[in-house]
Scaffold this motif. Structure first.
Motif, PDB file in Angstrom:
ATOM      1  N   MET A 154     -33.496  74.479  31.499  1.00 51.02           N
ATOM      2  CA  MET A 154     -34.304  74.998  32.605  1.00 51.02           C
ATOM      3  C   MET A 154     -35.709  74.409  32.498  1.00 51.02           C
ATOM      4  O   MET A 154     -36.618  75.005  31.933  1.00 51.02           O
ATOM      5  CB  MET A 154     -34.324  76.526  32.589  1.00 51.02           C
ATOM      6  CG  MET A 154     -33.002  77.141  32.989  1.00 51.02           C
ATOM      7  SD  MET A 154     -33.099  78.934  33.194  1.00 51.02           S
ATOM      8  CE  MET A 154     -31.680  79.236  34.249  1.00 51.02           C
ATOM      9  N   ASP A 155     -35.878  73.222  33.081  1.00 52.48           N
ATOM     10  CA  ASP A 155     -37.128  72.476  32.922  1.00 52.48           C
ATOM     11  C   ASP A 155     -37.995  72.494  34.171  1.00 52.48           C
ATOM     12  O   ASP A 155     -38.981  71.762  34.272  1.00 52.48           O
ATOM     13  CB  ASP A 155     -36.825  71.027  32.531  1.00 52.48           C
ATOM     14  CG  ASP A 155     -36.060  70.269  33.608  1.00 52.48           C
ATOM     15  OD1 ASP A 155     -35.622  70.892  34.605  1.00 52.48           O
ATOM     16  OD2 ASP A 155     -35.899  69.038  33.472  1.00 52.48           O
ATOM     17  N   THR A 156     -37.632  73.332  35.139  1.00 57.10           N
ATOM     18  CA  THR A 156     -38.349  73.391  36.413  1.00 57.10           C
ATOM     19  C   THR A 156     -38.973  74.762  36.597  1.00 57.10           C
ATOM     20  O   THR A 156     -38.327  75.785  36.331  1.00 57.10           O
ATOM     21  CB  THR A 156     -37.386  73.111  37.583  1.00 57.10           C
ATOM     22  OG1 THR A 156     -36.795  71.832  37.410  1.00 57.10           O
ATOM     23  CG2 THR A 156     -38.115  73.150  38.915  1.00 57.10           C
ATOM     24  N   VAL A 157     -40.217  74.795  37.055  1.00 56.44           N
ATOM     25  CA  VAL A 157     -40.882  76.069  37.338  1.00 56.44           C
ATOM     26  C   VAL A 157     -41.221  76.136  38.826  1.00 56.44           C
ATOM     27  O   VAL A 157     -41.675  75.155  39.421  1.00 56.44           O
ATOM     28  CB  VAL A 157     -42.146  76.260  36.469  1.00 56.44           C
ATOM     29  CG1 VAL A 157     -43.208  75.199  36.761  1.00 56.44           C
ATOM     30  CG2 VAL A 157     -42.728  77.656  36.665  1.00 56.44           C
ATOM     31  N   ILE A 158     -40.959  77.292  39.412  1.00 58.07           N
ATOM     32  CA  ILE A 158     -41.220  77.531  40.837  1.00 58.07           C
ATOM     33  C   ILE A 158     -42.461  78.392  40.962  1.00 58.07           C
ATOM     34  O   ILE A 158     -42.522  79.504  40.428  1.00 58.07           O
ATOM     35  CB  ILE A 158     -40.025  78.239  41.499  1.00 58.07           C
ATOM     36  CG1 ILE A 158     -38.766  77.381  41.393  1.00 58.07           C
ATOM     37  CG2 ILE A 158     -40.337  78.564  42.960  1.00 58.07           C
ATOM     38  CD1 ILE A 158     -37.499  78.110  41.814  1.00 58.07           C
ATOM     39  N   ILE A 159     -43.462  77.882  41.679  1.00 58.82           N
ATOM     40  CA  ILE A 159     -44.711  78.613  41.888  1.00 58.82           C
ATOM     41  C   ILE A 159     -44.829  78.940  43.373  1.00 58.82           C
ATOM     42  O   ILE A 159     -44.934  78.047  44.210  1.00 58.82           O
ATOM     43  CB  ILE A 159     -45.930  77.788  41.441  1.00 58.82           C
ATOM     44  CG1 ILE A 159     -45.817  77.423  39.955  1.00 58.82           C
ATOM     45  CG2 ILE A 159     -47.222  78.560  41.712  1.00 58.82           C
ATOM     46  CD1 ILE A 159     -46.897  76.454  39.483  1.00 58.82           C
TER      47      ILE A 159
ATOM     48  N   ILE B 133     -36.640  83.591  43.681  1.00 57.33           N
ATOM     49  CA  ILE B 133     -35.467  83.929  42.880  1.00 57.33           C
ATOM     50  C   ILE B 133     -34.221  83.275  43.459  1.00 57.33           C
ATOM     51  O   ILE B 133     -33.396  82.705  42.718  1.00 57.33           O
ATOM     52  CB  ILE B 133     -35.293  85.458  42.806  1.00 57.33           C
ATOM     53  CG1 ILE B 133     -36.421  86.073  41.978  1.00 57.33           C
ATOM     54  CG2 ILE B 133     -33.936  85.825  42.210  1.00 57.33           C
ATOM     55  CD1 ILE B 133     -36.499  87.586  42.060  1.00 57.33           C
ATOM     56  N   LEU B 134     -34.061  83.325  44.783  1.00 59.30           N
ATOM     57  CA  LEU B 134     -32.896  82.702  45.413  1.00 59.30           C
ATOM     58  C   LEU B 134     -32.894  81.190  45.210  1.00 59.30           C
ATOM     59  O   LEU B 134     -31.847  80.584  44.946  1.00 59.30           O
ATOM     60  CB  LEU B 134     -32.866  83.024  46.908  1.00 59.30           C
ATOM     61  CG  LEU B 134     -32.212  84.342  47.317  1.00 59.30           C
ATOM     62  CD1 LEU B 134     -32.352  84.556  48.823  1.00 59.30           C
ATOM     63  CD2 LEU B 134     -30.754  84.382  46.915  1.00 59.30           C
ATOM     64  N   VAL B 135     -34.064  80.569  45.336  1.00 63.58           N
ATOM     65  CA  VAL B 135     -34.172  79.123  45.128  1.00 63.58           C
ATOM     66  C   VAL B 135     -33.798  78.768  43.692  1.00 63.58           C
ATOM     67  O   VAL B 135     -33.052  77.823  43.436  1.00 63.58           O
ATOM     68  CB  VAL B 135     -35.592  78.619  45.466  1.00 63.58           C
ATOM     69  CG1 VAL B 135     -35.779  77.167  45.030  1.00 63.58           C
ATOM     70  CG2 VAL B 135     -35.867  78.754  46.967  1.00 63.58           C
ATOM     71  N   ALA B 136     -34.310  79.544  42.742  1.00 64.25           N
ATOM     72  CA  ALA B 136     -33.989  79.295  41.330  1.00 64.25           C
ATOM     73  C   ALA B 136     -32.493  79.427  41.079  1.00 64.25           C
ATOM     74  O   ALA B 136     -31.888  78.606  40.373  1.00 64.25           O
ATOM     75  CB  ALA B 136     -34.762  80.266  40.446  1.00 64.25           C
ATOM     76  N   GLU B 137     -31.898  80.443  41.655  1.00 58.16           N
ATOM     77  CA  GLU B 137     -30.459  80.659  41.470  1.00 58.16           C
ATOM     78  C   GLU B 137     -29.659  79.496  42.038  1.00 58.16           C
ATOM     79  O   GLU B 137     -28.701  79.027  41.423  1.00 58.16           O
ATOM     80  CB  GLU B 137     -30.055  81.959  42.150  1.00 58.16           C
ATOM     81  CG  GLU B 137     -28.598  82.326  41.958  1.00 58.16           C
ATOM     82  CD  GLU B 137     -28.247  83.655  42.599  1.00 58.16           C
ATOM     83  OE1 GLU B 137     -27.174  84.194  42.270  1.00 58.16           O
ATOM     84  OE2 GLU B 137     -29.033  84.156  43.419  1.00 58.16           O
ATOM     85  N   LYS B 138     -30.064  78.991  43.195  1.00 56.62           N
ATOM     86  CA  LYS B 138     -29.317  77.914  43.844  1.00 56.62           C
ATOM     87  C   LYS B 138     -29.548  76.568  43.159  1.00 56.62           C
ATOM     88  O   LYS B 138     -28.655  75.719  43.139  1.00 56.62           O
ATOM     89  CB  LYS B 138     -29.701  77.846  45.323  1.00 56.62           C
ATOM     90  CG  LYS B 138     -29.182  79.043  46.110  1.00 56.62           C
ATOM     91  CD  LYS B 138     -29.627  79.035  47.567  1.00 56.62           C
ATOM     92  CE  LYS B 138     -29.050  80.244  48.298  1.00 56.62           C
ATOM     93  NZ  LYS B 138     -29.437  80.278  49.728  1.00 56.62           N
ATOM     94  N   LEU B 139     -30.726  76.356  42.587  1.00 54.58           N
ATOM     95  CA  LEU B 139     -30.980  75.108  41.877  1.00 54.58           C
ATOM     96  C   LEU B 139     -30.267  75.074  40.531  1.00 54.58           C
ATOM     97  O   LEU B 139     -29.771  74.034  40.101  1.00 54.58           O
ATOM     98  CB  LEU B 139     -32.478  74.911  41.673  1.00 54.58           C
ATOM     99  CG  LEU B 139     -33.288  74.518  42.908  1.00 54.58           C
ATOM    100  CD1 LEU B 139     -34.780  74.507  42.583  1.00 54.58           C
ATOM    101  CD2 LEU B 139     -32.850  73.163  43.442  1.00 54.58           C
ATOM    102  N   GLY B 140     -30.280  76.191  39.841  1.00 52.02           N
ATOM    103  CA  GLY B 140     -29.540  76.276  38.590  1.00 52.02           C
ATOM    104  C   GLY B 140     -30.324  75.973  37.333  1.00 52.02           C
ATOM    105  O   GLY B 140     -29.898  76.344  36.242  1.00 52.02           O
ATOM    106  N   ASN B 141     -31.455  75.298  37.439  1.00 49.95           N
ATOM    107  CA  ASN B 141     -32.235  75.007  36.221  1.00 49.95           C
ATOM    108  C   ASN B 141     -33.732  75.242  36.435  1.00 49.95           C
ATOM    109  O   ASN B 141     -34.575  74.487  35.956  1.00 49.95           O
ATOM    110  CB  ASN B 141     -31.995  73.574  35.742  1.00 49.95           C
ATOM    111  CG  ASN B 141     -32.374  72.533  36.773  1.00 49.95           C
ATOM    112  OD1 ASN B 141     -32.645  72.852  37.918  1.00 49.95           O
ATOM    113  ND2 ASN B 141     -32.383  71.278  36.357  1.00 49.95           N
ATOM    114  N   ALA B 142     -34.051  76.325  37.156  1.00 54.08           N
ATOM    115  CA  ALA B 142     -35.440  76.645  37.455  1.00 54.08           C
ATOM    116  C   ALA B 142     -35.752  78.098  37.115  1.00 54.08           C
ATOM    117  O   ALA B 142     -34.883  78.973  37.192  1.00 54.08           O
ATOM    118  CB  ALA B 142     -35.731  76.377  38.924  1.00 54.08           C
ATOM    119  N   LEU B 143     -37.003  78.342  36.748  1.00 54.80           N
ATOM    120  CA  LEU B 143     -37.516  79.679  36.503  1.00 54.80           C
ATOM    121  C   LEU B 143     -38.686  79.935  37.450  1.00 54.80           C
ATOM    122  O   LEU B 143     -39.303  78.991  37.952  1.00 54.80           O
ATOM    123  CB  LEU B 143     -37.957  79.817  35.042  1.00 54.80           C
ATOM    124  CG  LEU B 143     -36.845  79.615  34.003  1.00 54.80           C
ATOM    125  CD1 LEU B 143     -37.440  79.591  32.596  1.00 54.80           C
ATOM    126  CD2 LEU B 143     -35.788  80.703  34.121  1.00 54.80           C
TER     127      LEU B 143
END
Length: 260
Positions: free
Chosen positions: A24-29, A55-65
């Motif tokens: 999980m190397d991606t962060v969503i701001i 949260i939905l974007v992170a779930e759909k991407l699979g490797n984001a927090l």
């Protein structure tokens, strides 16, 4: 997975470290706001919607927090209505830059910056462009544009047979989303329509130059009275899908395949 599986602020540091080591190397701001939303919605509306979208974007991407939502935002056009907060652009920019610096030091490789508040979009595009120059080793995406969001709102209106202009600030779309994710923050007995009409470039310019009171005394753009929670669920899914598409496109252009 549940929300706390993605929200950095609800994890301890060893858990975050484990997730990053697992890929999980991606962060969503998300940048949001604290501002008036008419008579029927709380001033936390954009923040609540922004977190749910992240949260939905992170779930759909699979490797984001998901980072803690940044708020307040740039809301000068709502200041005439009490309780609304706005930041100076340099303070707003500095907060985003400091977020990115921290997450870079922790080892995140990709950063997604999106907005759940219309007034942040233009500044975010400038900030992301500048961040790409400051941190060339980090990949950035500014996700969906303001015009892209407005196109989704138009799609929403057509799907549910609403009058054009029903889904602006605090209108049918935002109210539907809030009924879906935070009904305790909605008082439909007080739902009152405001300015209803096409959001043309002239109308947007008038909004940002003169404030929302130049268009409506209620503080609403659209008509919230027809809102339904199932419509909110539909829009959140649509919005998160479009953000994911935009993010994957950005990262491919930057030379990185983004796995699902």
């Amino acid at each position: 997975m549940k929300a706390h599986d993605y929200l950095l602020e609800q994890m301890n540091w060893p858990t975050i470290k484990e997730k990053m080591e697992a890929g999980m190397d991606t962060v969503i701001i998300c940048t949001a706001s604290v501002e008036q939303h008419g008579y029927h919605l709380s001033e936390l509306t954009d923040t609540i919607i922004g977190q749910a979208t992240g949260i939905l974007v992170a779930e759909k991407l699979g490797n984001a927090l998901v980072a803690p939502v940044i708020r307040p935002g740039l809301s000068e056009h709502h200041i005439p209505m009490v309780g609304s907060l706005t930041l100076r652009s340099e303070v707003y920019r500095g907060i985003i830059e400091d977020y990115v610096t921290c997450y870079k030091r922790h080892g995140f490789k990709k950063v997604i910056i999106f907005s759940s508040h219309g007034g942040n979009f233009n500044e975010n595009e400038k900030i992301v462009k500048n961040l790409q120059e400051i941190h060339p080793e980090i990949q950035f995406s500014s996700a969906l544009s303001l015009m892209g969001l407005m196109e989704l709102m138009t799609q929403f209106e057509k799907k549910f047979g609403l009058v054009e202009g029903s889904c602006g600030h605090g209108g049918a779309m935002e109210t539907s989303v809030m009924l879906h994710i935070a009904p305790d923050q909605v008082d439909m007995d007080k739902a009152t329509p405001g300015y209803i009409g096409p959001m043309t470039e002239d109308v947007l310019n008038k909004l940002f130059e003169n404030g929302i009171v130049g268009l409506t005394e209620v503080g609403i753009l659209g008509d919230p009275r027809q809102a339904k929670p199932e419509w909110g669920e539909y829009f959140l899914d649509l919005l998160s899908d479009e953000i994911v598409k935009a993010v994957k496109k950005d990262f491919r252009l930057l030379g990185s395949e983004y796995r699902r």
